[in-house]
Scaffold this motif. Structure first.
Motif, PDB file in Angstrom:
ATOM      1  N   CYS A 202       0.818  -1.214   0.000  1.00 55.37           N
ATOM      2  CA  CYS A 202       0.000   0.000   0.000  1.00 55.37           C
ATOM      3  C   CYS A 202       0.852   1.266   0.000  1.00 55.37           C
ATOM      4  CB  CYS A 202      -0.844   0.064   1.270  1.00 55.37           C
ATOM      5  SG  CYS A 202      -2.201  -1.070   1.293  1.00 55.37           S
ATOM      6  N   THR A 203       0.245   2.336  -0.496  1.00 55.19           N
ATOM      7  CA  THR A 203       0.767   3.694  -0.320  1.00 55.19           C
ATOM      8  C   THR A 203      -0.351   4.472   0.359  1.00 55.19           C
ATOM      9  OG1 THR A 203       1.969   3.536  -2.393  1.00 55.19           O
ATOM     10  CG2 THR A 203       1.631   5.739  -1.511  1.00 55.19           C
ATOM     11  N   LEU A 204       0.026   5.361   1.297  1.00 58.49           N
ATOM     12  CA  LEU A 204      -0.993   6.190   1.934  1.00 58.49           C
ATOM     13  C   LEU A 204      -0.911   7.600   1.361  1.00 58.49           C
ATOM     14  CD1 LEU A 204      -0.483   5.121   5.688  1.00 58.49           C
ATOM     15  CD2 LEU A 204      -1.761   3.936   3.888  1.00 58.49           C
ATOM     16  N   ALA A 205      -2.047   8.180   1.023  1.00 53.95           N
ATOM     17  CA  ALA A 205      -2.069   9.541   0.474  1.00 53.95           C
ATOM     18  C   ALA A 205      -2.644  10.488   1.513  1.00 53.95           C
ATOM     19  CB  ALA A 205      -2.917   9.575  -0.794  1.00 53.95           C
ATOM     20  N   ALA A 206      -1.797  11.471   1.925  1.00 58.30           N
ATOM     21  CA  ALA A 206      -2.240  12.417   2.959  1.00 58.30           C
ATOM     22  C   ALA A 206      -3.043  13.556   2.318  1.00 58.30           C
ATOM     23  CB  ALA A 206      -1.029  12.959   3.717  1.00 58.30           C
ATOM     24  N   ALA A 207      -4.243  13.217   1.871  1.00 59.54           N
ATOM     25  CA  ALA A 207      -5.065  14.210   1.172  1.00 59.54           C
ATOM     26  C   ALA A 207      -5.944  15.025   2.119  1.00 59.54           C
ATOM     27  CB  ALA A 207      -5.913  13.527   0.098  1.00 59.54           C
ATOM     28  N   ASP A 208      -5.710  14.855   3.419  1.00 56.52           N
ATOM     29  CA  ASP A 208      -6.299  15.827   4.361  1.00 56.52           C
ATOM     30  C   ASP A 208      -5.240  16.911   4.538  1.00 56.52           C
ATOM     31  OD1 ASP A 208      -7.264  17.388   6.352  1.00 56.52           O
ATOM     32  OD2 ASP A 208      -7.511  15.808   7.847  1.00 56.52           O
ATOM     33  N   THR A 209      -5.363  17.942   3.739  1.00 56.25           N
ATOM     34  CA  THR A 209      -4.371  19.026   3.812  1.00 56.25           C
ATOM     35  C   THR A 209      -4.948  20.194   4.606  1.00 56.25           C
ATOM     36  OG1 THR A 209      -5.182  19.943   1.737  1.00 56.25           O
ATOM     37  CG2 THR A 209      -3.347  18.393   1.581  1.00 56.25           C
ATOM     38  N   PHE A 210      -6.035  19.922   5.291  1.00 56.68           N
ATOM     39  CA  PHE A 210      -6.776  20.989   5.975  1.00 56.68           C
ATOM     40  C   PHE A 210      -6.548  21.007   7.501  1.00 56.68           C
ATOM     41  CE2 PHE A 210     -10.741  22.352   8.097  1.00 56.68           C
ATOM     42  CZ  PHE A 210     -10.779  23.670   7.668  1.00 56.68           C
ATOM     43  N   LEU A 218      -0.694  10.947   9.778  1.00 56.00           N
ATOM     44  CA  LEU A 218      -0.625   9.850   8.809  1.00 56.00           C
ATOM     45  C   LEU A 218       0.817   9.376   8.617  1.00 56.00           C
ATOM     46  CD1 LEU A 218      -2.724   8.298   7.064  1.00 56.00           C
ATOM     47  CD2 LEU A 218      -1.947   9.628   5.128  1.00 56.00           C
ATOM     48  N   LYS A 219       1.762  10.353   8.639  1.00 58.36           N
ATOM     49  CA  LYS A 219       3.181   9.992   8.473  1.00 58.36           C
ATOM     50  C   LYS A 219       3.647   9.094   9.620  1.00 58.36           C
ATOM     51  CE  LYS A 219       5.155  13.580   5.527  1.00 58.36           C
ATOM     52  NZ  LYS A 219       5.826  14.872   5.507  1.00 58.36           N
ATOM     53  N   LYS A 220       3.155   9.387  10.804  1.00 59.31           N
ATOM     54  CA  LYS A 220       3.522   8.600  11.982  1.00 59.31           C
ATOM     55  C   LYS A 220       3.044   7.142  11.808  1.00 59.31           C
ATOM     56  CE  LYS A 220       3.996  10.093  16.710  1.00 59.31           C
ATOM     57  NZ  LYS A 220       3.391  10.934  17.735  1.00 59.31           N
ATOM     58  N   HIS A 221       1.826   6.998  11.327  1.00 55.84           N
ATOM     59  CA  HIS A 221       1.305   5.647  11.065  1.00 55.84           C
ATOM     60  C   HIS A 221       2.181   4.951  10.021  1.00 55.84           C
ATOM     61  CE1 HIS A 221      -2.263   5.778  13.495  1.00 55.84           C
ATOM     62  NE2 HIS A 221      -2.816   6.783  12.849  1.00 55.84           N
ATOM     63  N   GLY A 222       2.525   5.707   8.969  1.00 58.14           N
ATOM     64  CA  GLY A 222       3.353   5.144   7.904  1.00 58.14           C
ATOM     65  C   GLY A 222       4.695   4.647   8.432  1.00 58.14           C
ATOM     66  N   GLU A 223       5.294   5.459   9.308  1.00 57.02           N
ATOM     67  CA  GLU A 223       6.587   5.064   9.901  1.00 57.02           C
ATOM     68  C   GLU A 223       6.441   3.781  10.713  1.00 57.02           C
ATOM     69  OE1 GLU A 223       8.254   8.256  12.303  1.00 57.02           O
ATOM     70  OE2 GLU A 223       8.208   9.528  10.514  1.00 57.02           O
ATOM     71  N   LYS A 224       5.428   3.753  11.549  1.00 55.24           N
ATOM     72  CA  LYS A 224       5.223   2.580  12.410  1.00 55.24           C
ATOM     73  C   LYS A 224       4.982   1.315  11.598  1.00 55.24           C
ATOM     74  CE  LYS A 224       3.132   4.620  16.518  1.00 55.24           C
ATOM     75  NZ  LYS A 224       1.854   4.744  17.211  1.00 55.24           N
ATOM     76  N   LEU A 225       4.280   1.478  10.483  1.00 57.07           N
ATOM     77  CA  LEU A 225       3.908   0.301   9.692  1.00 57.07           C
ATOM     78  C   LEU A 225       4.897  -0.003   8.570  1.00 57.07           C
ATOM     79  CD1 LEU A 225       0.103   1.192   9.356  1.00 57.07           C
ATOM     80  CD2 LEU A 225       1.031  -0.675  10.734  1.00 57.07           C
ATOM     81  N   GLY A 226       5.828   0.901   8.363  1.00 54.35           N
ATOM     82  CA  GLY A 226       6.786   0.719   7.261  1.00 54.35           C
ATOM     83  C   GLY A 226       6.095   0.878   5.915  1.00 54.35           C
ATOM     84  N   ILE A 227       5.238   1.876   5.810  1.00 59.24           N
ATOM     85  CA  ILE A 227       4.478   2.092   4.568  1.00 59.24           C
ATOM     86  C   ILE A 227       4.691   3.527   4.085  1.00 59.24           C
ATOM     87  CG2 ILE A 227       2.116   2.265   3.629  1.00 59.24           C
ATOM     88  CD1 ILE A 227       1.370  -0.069   5.462  1.00 59.24           C
ATOM     89  N   LYS A 228       4.909   3.689   2.795  1.00 63.14           N
ATOM     90  CA  LYS A 228       5.181   5.006   2.202  1.00 63.14           C
ATOM     91  C   LYS A 228       3.949   5.923   2.281  1.00 63.14           C
ATOM     92  CE  LYS A 228       7.471   7.846  -0.607  1.00 63.14           C
ATOM     93  NZ  LYS A 228       8.690   8.541  -0.200  1.00 63.14           N
TER      94      LYS A 228
END
Ligand SMILES: Nc1nc2c(ncn2[C@@H]2O[C@H](COP(=O)(O)OP(=O)(O)OP(=O)(O)O)[C@@H](O)[C@H]2O)c(=O)[nH]1
Ligand SMILES: [Mg+2]
Length: 366
Positions: A202-210, A218-228
């Motif tokens: 998976c790739t996660l898209a941080a489209a909550d820019t608000f 979201l980046k923190k989750h990505g780091e923990k899970l090893g997901i871009k």
């Protein structure tokens, strides 16, 4: 999740089964005649100076009755009829009102409560049953009705794997939406982990820019899970973040893109327009509405608004672990015609369950 509803349904079932009336014996001439035939024969005992049952004579009568054609089956019929009970329409009406109240109090939508009652009535009124069978019969009927009400979810893993097999080389795109704070970002992280375990990248898209700190979250989750995680600046166009994530995934042979979006009120037309744009640009294969199980009937209006804006394919019901009632989970699918795909059952990554009709019904004690 059904603590309250489960107990109340159990009490109700018990009550109505206790109230059920015995099936009345038909007063036909035939039955009167047979009754006379088995009247206890008496014999005068001179020692005791009173009448005593004449056992010898009784045996003779029984022998005679048995040899008479049709008599034995008549007795069998009478015995079984006497021990049977049935729920009258009048009794059911009283208890139906109670059932409707308890379903409504527990967040079951009115339309669904009415359907349950109508179908239960058709199934059990006038049915002759042994007293001990009634509770089971009501439970079985409720089980059938609820199974029919719940929409069968589709298998998202299979859809992703199927797309992986085709020649398009495009990643499978899932867009998440919903009102503020329902658990969209947390659910995305949970699903990313769930898919990773099934060998789906998976790739996660941080489209909550608000919302402030949403990208870091979201980046923190990505780091923990090893997901871009693909992100841009706050205030940037969310549709372009989603688009970038799709391009990145295509280039890097990643199977699936999960697009996080900002929480938005379902009544805010301009915000719905924005998610419409994200959907138009990213062309998601699946659009998932994320709502709270504890929201009750409000969730129905929410799903309808998002469905009207972008066309929803399925629902994730979060915070089922804090929902004592359970009625939302029971009825949201039926009313909106959208299947529940997952239940969020806690804050940790593992606390997500694929929605399973049978398991769900079991939790209701049926
Ligand atoms: N108990 C419980 N808490 C949950 C569940 N899912 C999410 N949460 C919590 O709900 C809160 C909000 O979660 P988020 O994932 O940030 O919600 P969101 O929809 O992304 O919020 P916004 O982006 O602000 O709209 C967090 O404290 C989560 O830990 C769940 O299934 N059970
Ligand atoms: Mg969020």
């Amino acid at each position: 999740m059904f603590n309250k509803l489960k107990e109340k349904l159990k009490d109700w079932t018990k009550k109505i089964s206790e109230k059920s009336a015995p099936v009345e014996e038909k007063k036909e001439g035939k039955s009167k005649k047979k009754k006379q035939e088995i009247e206890m024969p008496l014999k005068f005992d001179p020692g005791k100076q009173k009448f005593e049952p004449d056992t010898e004579e009784l045996k003779n009568i029984q022998k005679k009755l048995k040899s008479e054609p049709g008599t034995e089956s008549f007795f069998k019929k009478v015995t079984s009829r006497i021990s049977k009970v049935k729920i009258s329409e009048k009794d059911f009406e009283i208890y139906a009102e109670e059932l409707e109240m308890l379903l409504l109090e527990n967040n079951v939508a009115l339309e669904v409560a009415e359907k349950v009652i109508k179908q239960l009535k058709e199934k059990i009124i006038g049915k002759e049953l042994l007293k001990k069978e009634i509770e089971e019969e009501i439970k079985d009927s409720l089980k059938e009705i609820i199974e029919d009400i719940l929409i069968e979810p589709f298998d998202i893993t299979k859809r992703i794997k199927d797309k992986k097999q085709d020649q398009s080389k495009e990643p499978y795109v899932i867009l998440f939406c919903g009102i503020n704070g329902t658990g969209k970002t947390t659910s995305i992280a949970k699903i990313a982990k769930y898919l990773k375990k099934k060998d789906i990248s998976c790739t996660l898209a941080a489209a909550d820019t608000f919302r402030a700190a949403s990208i870091e979250q979201l980046k923190k989750h990505g780091e923990k899970l090893g997901i871009k995680v693909i992100a841009n600046k706050y205030g940037s166009d969310p549709a372009s973040v989603g688009f970038d994530a799709i391009q990145y995934s295509k280039k890097n042979f990643i199977d699936c893109v999960l697009i996080d979006t900002a929480g938005r009120m379902h009544t805010a037309k301009n915000l719905l327009k924005e998610i419409e744009k994200i959907a138009k640009v990213c062309k998601p294969d699946t659009k998932i509405f994320v709502g709270e199980a504890i929201a009750g009937n409000d969730i129905i209006e929410q799903v309808r608004s998002f469905d009207w804006a972008i066309g929803i394919d399925g629902i994730i019901l979060t915070k089922a672990d804090t929902d004592e009632k359970g009625g939302t989970a029971l009825s949201v699918g039926y009313v909106t015609k959208k299947p529940i795909l997952f239940l969020g059952t806690g804050q940790e990554y593992e606390k997500i369950e694929v929605f399973d009709k049978k398991k769900f019904i079991k939790q209701l004690g049926l």
